[in-house]
Write an enzyme that holds these catalytic residues in place. Structure first.
Site, short mmCIF file in Angstrom:
data_model
loop_
_atom_site.label_atom_id
_atom_site.label_comp_id
_atom_site.label_asym_id
_atom_site.label_seq_id
_atom_site.Cartn_x
_atom_site.Cartn_y
_atom_site.Cartn_z
N ASP A 1 0.82 -1.22 0.00
CA ASP A 1 0.00 0.00 0.00
C ASP A 1 0.85 1.27 0.00
O ASP A 1 1.84 1.35 0.73
CB ASP A 1 -0.91 0.01 1.24
CG ASP A 1 -1.98 -1.05 1.13
OD1 ASP A 1 -2.61 -1.14 0.07
OD2 ASP A 1 -2.17 -1.81 2.11
N ASP B 1 15.68 -8.51 -4.91
CA ASP B 1 16.03 -8.09 -6.27
C ASP B 1 17.38 -7.36 -6.34
O ASP B 1 17.96 -7.24 -7.41
CB ASP B 1 14.96 -7.15 -6.84
CG ASP B 1 13.58 -7.79 -6.85
OD1 ASP B 1 13.51 -9.03 -6.80
OD2 ASP B 1 12.59 -7.04 -6.90
N GLU C 1 12.80 -13.15 -14.48
CA GLU C 1 11.38 -12.95 -14.82
C GLU C 1 11.17 -11.71 -15.71
O GLU C 1 10.21 -11.62 -16.45
CB GLU C 1 10.53 -12.82 -13.55
CG GLU C 1 10.92 -11.63 -12.69
CD GLU C 1 10.08 -11.48 -11.43
OE1 GLU C 1 9.11 -12.23 -11.23
OE2 GLU C 1 10.41 -10.57 -10.63
O1 F6P Z 1 10.42 -7.23 -5.30
C1 F6P Z 1 10.51 -8.53 -4.85
C2 F6P Z 1 9.73 -9.45 -5.74
O2 F6P Z 1 9.88 -10.75 -5.19
C3 F6P Z 1 10.09 -9.42 -7.21
O3 F6P Z 1 11.23 -10.18 -7.50
C4 F6P Z 1 8.83 -9.96 -7.82
O4 F6P Z 1 8.68 -9.48 -9.13
C5 F6P Z 1 7.75 -9.43 -6.93
O5 F6P Z 1 8.35 -9.14 -5.70
C6 F6P Z 1 6.60 -10.36 -6.70
O6 F6P Z 1 5.66 -9.69 -5.94
P1 F6P Z 1 4.40 -10.36 -5.22
O7 F6P Z 1 4.91 -11.20 -4.09
O8 F6P Z 1 3.62 -9.20 -4.75
O9 F6P Z 1 3.73 -11.18 -6.25
#
Ligand code: F6P
Length: 373
Positions: free
Chosen positions: A75, A135, A230
């Protein structure tokens, strides 16, 4: 007068968060006699005034635990979903900050949190941030906590995939997280001995990847490990994205810019499902059986590595010292063996991606890893 400080964790969770909460809290309480409270679930807890007292017993026994004892959320203070609508809750946050007589608010988070914290700083709050994310893409710090643990998990996955890929003479594609930065894929790929590593910073040509795999196969290696971030993009997708970015920069009205931004976001989202397509393409082009593994949230879960515990403790205790010295509006960055305050305006809105001349990229090329170009 004893200082009062608040702590919150925001954004995706990351191993080492509890170690950092413990470090800030224990140093603040024991060395500087401060009172410490935590806000639950990121900036939402600050809006809804959901707190927890972070005294000695609350901080005990959490060093090795994954996740965050405070809970987290994505948020944003100025765009918070409230009863079906997105509202700017900045004023409520400011009121609650003062209600608790806070001298400072410590925000533990990644790139998004840095922006949100900067926003609150601009509204007059005393803010200190700590860089966490698997990351490793926060600007102005050598490294973020959470990265080392995730790197270890992803590397172990590459190790484990080797034996099954080898036994079945298959291509195995491993998708790792990292958002739009390739640190995790490059690090795990290099450490695990992947044959191909695809990262967002280097758009890939699927034919170059297939050729590299075929060459290995002709040389007697019937299996290949492909580690993909990704956020990796094919050359075609990268070109399309560049066109959209150029159109956004040239857009004359705010409305037009907003519409193109939405197109960019939708396109990026679509690309996130790209690794299955890549796996199929490689199977077709090489005629080698191919499988996909998506590591997902396994990379964020569980106990932090010793390196992350040490980093979180180093940065967390430095944050407490900075609050004691009344140094606010900064992120506590990791610098060499130490910690250094960096003004938040130099961090907010920036991202640290892998530089193309990074030693890991050079080493990967020198040992013959295909990087998709
Ligand atoms: O920023 C950390 C991260 O794990 C990224 O590597 C990934 O794209 C994202 O969060 C995934 O987010 P969520 O857990 O909200 O799906």
């Amino acid at each position: 007068m004893a200082k009062h400080i608040g702590i919150l964790t925001a954004g995706g969770d990351s191993p080492g968060l509890n170690a950092a909460i413990r470090a800030v809290g224990k140093a603040a309480e024991r060395s500087f006699a401060m009172n410490v409270i935590g806000f639950r679930d990121g900036f939402r807890g600050l809006v809804e005034n959901r707190t927890v007292r972070l005294n000695g017993s609350a901080l005990s026994g959490i060093l090795t635990i994954g996740g965050t004892i405070l809970g987290t959320s994505r948020d944003k203070p100025h765009r918070m979903p409230m009863g079906g609508r997105e509202l700017d809750m900045t004023e409520v946050i400011i009121a609650n900050y003062h209600k608790h007589n806070l001298d400072a608010l410590v925000c533990l988070g990644g790139g998004g949190t840095m922006k949100n914290a900067y926003h609150l700083m601009q509204h007059g709050l005393n803010i200190i941030t700590l860089p966490k994310t698997i990351d490793n893409d926060v600007a102005m710090t050598d490294v973020t906590f959470g990265f080392d643990t995730a790197l270890g998990i992803a590397t172990e996955a590459v190790d484990r995939l080797h034996s099954t890929a080898h036994s079945h003479h298959r291509i195995i594609v491993l998708e790792v997280m990292g958002h739009n930065a390739g640190w995790l894929a490059l690090g795990a790929g290099l450490a695990g001995g992947a044959d191909v590593i695809l990262i967002p910073e280097i758009p890939y040509d699927v034919h170059s990847v297939a050729d590299a795999i075929l060459k290995r196969s002709q040389g007697g290696k019937g299996f290949s490990i492909v580690v993909v971030s990704e956020g990796a993009l094919s050359t075609e997708a990268a070109a399309h994205l560049a066109e959209l970015e150029a159109a956004r920069a040239a857009a004359e009205s705010k409305k037009e810019r907003k519409a193109i931004k939405a197109q960019i976001e939708a396109f990026r989202l679509e690309q996130l499902n790209n690794t299955m397509r890549l796996t199929r393409q490689l199977e077709e082009l090489t005629r080698l059986e191919s499988r996909l593994t998506i590591l997902g949230h396994l990379q964020r879960g569980g106990t932090p590595s010793a390196v992350d515990r040490l980093l979180a403790t180093r940065l967390g205790t430095a944050a407490a010292e900075l609050i004691e010295q009344e140094v606010y509006g900064v992120m506590v960055a990791a610098r060499g063996e130490g910690a250094e305050p960096v003004p938040l305006e130099q961090v907010a809105g920036k991202r640290r991606v892998v530089p193309l001349d990074h030693p890991w990229i050079r080493s990967a090329r020198l040992i013959g890893v295909n990087l998709g170009d």
